[in-house]
Design a protein around this motif. Structure first.
Motif, PDB file in Angstrom:
ATOM      1  N   HIS A 131      69.842  64.699  14.342  1.00  0.00           N
ATOM      2  CA  HIS A 131      70.159  65.193  12.999  1.00  0.00           C
ATOM      3  C   HIS A 131      68.924  65.418  12.124  1.00  0.00           C
ATOM      4  O   HIS A 131      68.963  66.256  11.215  1.00  0.00           O
ATOM      5  CB  HIS A 131      71.107  64.223  12.295  1.00  0.00           C
ATOM      6  N   LEU A 132      67.837  64.661  12.377  1.00  0.00           N
ATOM      7  CA  LEU A 132      66.643  64.798  11.550  1.00  0.00           C
ATOM      8  C   LEU A 132      65.503  65.483  12.290  1.00  0.00           C
ATOM      9  O   LEU A 132      64.465  65.768  11.685  1.00  0.00           O
ATOM     10  CB  LEU A 132      66.184  63.416  11.058  1.00  0.00           C
ATOM     11  N   ASN A 133      65.691  65.696  13.590  1.00  0.00           N
ATOM     12  CA  ASN A 133      64.659  66.337  14.406  1.00  0.00           C
ATOM     13  C   ASN A 133      63.330  65.586  14.325  1.00  0.00           C
ATOM     14  O   ASN A 133      62.255  66.171  14.215  1.00  0.00           O
ATOM     15  CB  ASN A 133      64.464  67.803  13.978  1.00  0.00           C
ATOM     16  N   ILE A 134      63.424  64.259  14.387  1.00  0.00           N
ATOM     17  CA  ILE A 134      62.240  63.389  14.342  1.00  0.00           C
ATOM     18  C   ILE A 134      62.089  62.729  15.706  1.00  0.00           C
ATOM     19  O   ILE A 134      62.994  62.015  16.168  1.00  0.00           O
ATOM     20  CB  ILE A 134      62.366  62.316  13.243  1.00  0.00           C
ATOM     21  N   GLY A 135      60.975  62.960  16.368  1.00  0.00           N
ATOM     22  CA  GLY A 135      60.735  62.384  17.676  1.00  0.00           C
ATOM     23  C   GLY A 135      60.432  60.897  17.606  1.00  0.00           C
ATOM     24  O   GLY A 135      60.033  60.370  16.567  1.00  0.00           O
ATOM     25  N   SER A 136      60.601  60.221  18.732  1.00  0.00           N
ATOM     26  CA  SER A 136      60.418  58.767  18.766  1.00  0.00           C
ATOM     27  C   SER A 136      59.002  58.337  18.396  1.00  0.00           C
ATOM     28  O   SER A 136      58.792  57.228  17.897  1.00  0.00           O
ATOM     29  CB  SER A 136      60.784  58.226  20.150  1.00  0.00           C
ATOM     30  N   GLY A 137      58.011  59.201  18.648  1.00  0.00           N
ATOM     31  CA  GLY A 137      56.640  58.841  18.326  1.00  0.00           C
ATOM     32  C   GLY A 137      56.261  59.058  16.875  1.00  0.00           C
ATOM     33  O   GLY A 137      55.143  58.730  16.465  1.00  0.00           O
ATOM     34  N   ASP A 138      57.209  59.601  16.080  1.00  0.00           N
ATOM     35  CA  ASP A 138      56.901  59.945  14.691  1.00  0.00           C
ATOM     36  C   ASP A 138      57.477  58.970  13.679  1.00  0.00           C
ATOM     37  O   ASP A 138      57.432  59.225  12.473  1.00  0.00           O
ATOM     38  CB  ASP A 138      57.418  61.356  14.378  1.00  0.00           C
ATOM     39  N   TYR A 139      58.053  57.882  14.152  1.00  0.00           N
ATOM     40  CA  TYR A 139      58.588  56.877  13.229  1.00  0.00           C
ATOM     41  C   TYR A 139      58.650  55.544  13.954  1.00  0.00           C
ATOM     42  O   TYR A 139      58.530  55.459  15.174  1.00  0.00           O
ATOM     43  CB  TYR A 139      59.971  57.267  12.709  1.00  0.00           C
ATOM     44  N   ASP A 140      58.838  54.495  13.170  1.00  0.00           N
ATOM     45  CA  ASP A 140      59.028  53.153  13.730  1.00  0.00           C
ATOM     46  C   ASP A 140      60.276  52.555  13.096  1.00  0.00           C
ATOM     47  O   ASP A 140      60.422  52.577  11.867  1.00  0.00           O
ATOM     48  CB  ASP A 140      57.814  52.260  13.443  1.00  0.00           C
ATOM     49  N   LEU A 141      61.182  52.066  13.916  1.00  0.00           N
ATOM     50  CA  LEU A 141      62.409  51.442  13.421  1.00  0.00           C
ATOM     51  C   LEU A 141      62.548  50.075  14.070  1.00  0.00           C
ATOM     52  O   LEU A 141      62.549  49.946  15.289  1.00  0.00           O
ATOM     53  CB  LEU A 141      63.626  52.312  13.749  1.00  0.00           C
ATOM     54  N   GLN A 142      62.648  49.058  13.229  1.00  0.00           N
ATOM     55  CA  GLN A 142      62.793  47.693  13.720  1.00  0.00           C
ATOM     56  C   GLN A 142      64.021  47.062  13.091  1.00  0.00           C
ATOM     57  O   GLN A 142      64.309  47.274  11.907  1.00  0.00           O
ATOM     58  CB  GLN A 142      61.569  46.847  13.359  1.00  0.00           C
ATOM     59  N   PHE A 143      64.748  46.265  13.890  1.00  0.00           N
ATOM     60  CA  PHE A 143      65.863  45.477  13.375  1.00  0.00           C
ATOM     61  C   PHE A 143      65.506  43.998  13.483  1.00  0.00           C
ATOM     62  O   PHE A 143      65.038  43.551  14.536  1.00  0.00           O
ATOM     63  CB  PHE A 143      67.144  45.766  14.164  1.00  0.00           C
TER      64      PHE A 143
END
Length: 455
Positions: free
Chosen positions: A340-352
Motif C-alpha cells: 500500500h505504501l510502496n516502501i521496501g524492507s530496506g527503507d524502514y525499520d519496524l520493531q515490536f
C-alpha cells in the motif's frame, strides 16, 4: 612522605540529588576535593546526538550552589566530569554559565576551567588515515561514518584535570571523561598511590552505590602511599568489603581489570578489610601504564525519523497465544507496507516490543508466567517524517483490532492514550565506540580558563 588525600563524592551524578545532612557531616572531615560525575551513556545516544542534557538546569543550579559554597568555605577544588550528560561542548557551557551566575550571587571570586572534549571530524579522519583508530564494541569505521556523526567526544583521563589544577582552577567543568579519572586526578597529582587512586576512583564513581545504604550516605576515600580507605558518611550509613568489591563489576566485564586512558588497573590481588561498619581499607591495587595512550571515542549519528504507537492486549486467549499473534501481525504489516505504501524492507525499520513480556531482556528472560496484560509498542523509523507517519497510520487500526489466525470475531484491544501515536522526530544511534591513540594526553582537548571576580 606522608600522603593522605581525601576525595568526597556526594552523588553519583550532579542533578540527581544527595543527602544534604550527610554531605554537611562529610565536610567536617575536611576533604581535599569535591569530585563527581555529570553524565553517562546509560540513557542512550539522543543526548550526544543533540548535544543536550537530560538534567534540569534549575536542579543543577541548586546543587551547584551547595557545592560551590562548600568549596569556597574549605578552599578546595570542585571537579565535575562529563558535563551535560554526554560531555558535549554545550554541556560544559551550560554548567559554566550556571557556575558564573551562582558565583555572582554568592560574591565569589573563582577561577573556572572548562575542558572541551568534542572532536572535529577532520581530526578523527586523520587518525583513521594514520591507523590510530582501534575498535571496541563497534568495529566498522570509515570517513563517511565519521561525517555522519552529529557529535564525537573523546573520553579524557586524569591528565587534563591535573593540567587545569596546576593552572590554578578552583572549579573544573569537563566534557566527556571516564568517571574514574574525575576522582583519581587530584590524588595522582599529589603523589598518592596510582593503583589506589584509580581503584578508589572506580569505587567512588557512582557515589553511595558502593554502600549498603545508598539513600542515606555520601562517600569519601582517603588515598595514601599504599592504598585507600573508603568511608560511608551519614546517619545509619554502612558499607562492607563485599559492597565495595562488587562495584568493580559495575559497567565492567572483568571484575579484576579496568582499562583507562594511559593504562590498566589490576585489582586481582587487592585485599578488602572492614575497619568498622562504615569503613573499608583496600590495599594491593596495581596501576600498569600502557605502551600506547588511548582515548575512547563516542559518536552519535541520526538514523531517521521515528514514531511510536502502543496498544494494550488483555484477552486471555491472546495472551496465551501472544507470540503467535505478534508474529502474524508483524508479517501482515510488512506485506501491507510494501503493497500500500510502496516502501521496501530496506527503507524502514519496524520493531515490536512486548511491554510486560520480556521487553527488556528478550530471549534471556527466565520468567514464564502469563502476564495480566501486555503493552504492544511499535517503533517505526524511516528516512523521512512523512514516510514514518504513513507507516504508523497504516499500523494504527491493526494494533486495535488485529485478530488471531482463525478467530472469527474481531477483537478490540486498547489504546492507552489518544492519539495513540507519538512522533519522536529525529532519533540517533551510537556509531562510534573506538579508541584513538594519541601522543599527548592533552592534545585532543581544549582548555578555557576564566576568573570570575566578585562584584
Amino acid at each position: 612522605m606522608n600522603v593522605k588525600i581525601k576525595v568526597l563524592t556526594p552523588t553519583g551524578a550532579i542533578g540527581t540529588g544527595f543527602p544534604r545532612d550527610a554531605f554537611e557531616k562529610a565536610l567536617l572531615e575536611c576533604p581535599d576535593v569535591i569530585a563527581m560525575d555529570a553524565g553517562s551513556t546509560d540513557s542512550g545516544p539522543h543526548y550526544l546526538g543533540t548535544g543536550t542534557t537530560k538534567s534540569s538546569a534549575s536542579i543543577l543550579r541548586a546543587e551547584l550552589r551547595v557545592f560551590m559554597q562548600a568549596r569556597e568555605k574549605l578552599g578546595i577544588p570542585l571537579i565535575i566530569g562529563s558535563c551535560g550528560t554526554c560531555g558535549s561542548d554545550a554541556g560544559v557551557d551550560l554548567m559554566r554559565g550556571l557556575c558564573e551566575e551562582v558565583a555572582a550571587e554568592l560574591g565569589q571570586t573563582v577561577r573556572i576551567a572548562g575542558i572541551y572534549s568534542e572532536q572535529p571530524a577532520s581530526s578523527v579522519k586523520t587518525a583513521l588515515l594514520e591507523k590510530r583508530i582501534k575498535p571496541l564494541q563497534l568495529d566498522f569505521i570509515d570517513d563517511a561514518l565519521v561525517d555522519r556523526c552529529s557529535r564525537i567526544v573523546a573520553l579524557m583521563g586524569v591528565e587534563p584535570f591535573i593540567h587545569a589544577l596546576q593552572e590554578g582552577a578552583d572549579i573544573i567543568l569537563a566534557g566527556r571523561s571516564t568517571d574514574t579519572a574525575v576522582m583519581a586526578s587530584l590524588p595522582i597529582m599529589r603523589g598518592g598511590h596510582p593503583g589506589a587512586a584509580w581503584h578508589a576512583g572506580k569505587i567512588l564513581e557512582c557515589g553511595a552505590s558502593c554502600t549498603t545504604t545508598p539513600a542515606q550516605a555520601v562517600v569519601m576515600a582517603t588515598i595514601d602511599e599504599t592504598g585507600f580507605t573508603i568511608e560511608a558518611i551519614g546517619e545509619g550509613a554502612r558499607l562492607t568489603p563485599r559492597s565495595v568489591m562488587a562495584h568493580m563489576l559495575y559497567e565492567n566485564s572483568n571484575p579484576y581489570v579496568l582499562v583507562e586512558p594511559g593504562g590498566v588497573l589490576d585489582v586481582e590481588g587487592a585485599v578488602y578489610t572492614a575497619i568498622d561498619e562504615r569503613t573499608v581499607r583496600v590495599e594491593g591495587s596495581i596501576w600498569k601504564p600502557s605502551e600506547d595512550y588511548t582515548v575512547k571515542l563516542e559518536g552519535a549519528a541520526p538514523c531517521g525519523f521515528q514514531s511510536v504507537v502502543m496498544s494494550i492486549v488483555r484477552d486471555t486467549e491472546y495472551l496465551e497465544r501472544f507470540d503467535e499473534w505478534l508474529a502474524c501481525l508483524d508479517s501482515v504489516m510488512r506485506q501491507r507496507i510494501e503493497k500500500h505504501l510502496n516502501i521496501g524492507s530496506g527503507d524502514y525499520d519496524l520493531q515490536f516490543r512486548a511491554i510486560g513480556k520480556n521487553a527488556a531482556l528478550g530471549d534471556f528472560e527466565s520468567r514464564s508466567a502469563t502476564p495480566v496484560e501486555i503493552g504492544v509498542m511499535a517503533l517505526a523509523t524511516s528516512a523521512t517524517a512523512e514516510r514514518t507517519k504513513d507507516i504508523v497510520a497504516l499500523l494504527n487500526p491493526y494494533l486495535l483490532h488485529f485478530p488471531l489466525p482463525g478467530d472469527k470475531d474481531l477483537p478490540t484491544h486498547a489504546f492507552p492514550f489518544s492519539p495513540a501515536s507519538m512522533d519522536r522526530g529525529v532519533v540517533y544511534e551510537f556509531v562510534l565506540s573506538h579508541v584513538m591513540v594519541v601522543a599527548n594526553p592533552l592534545a585532543p582537548f581544549r582548555f578555557d580558563m576564566k576568573t570570575i571576580e566578585a562584584a
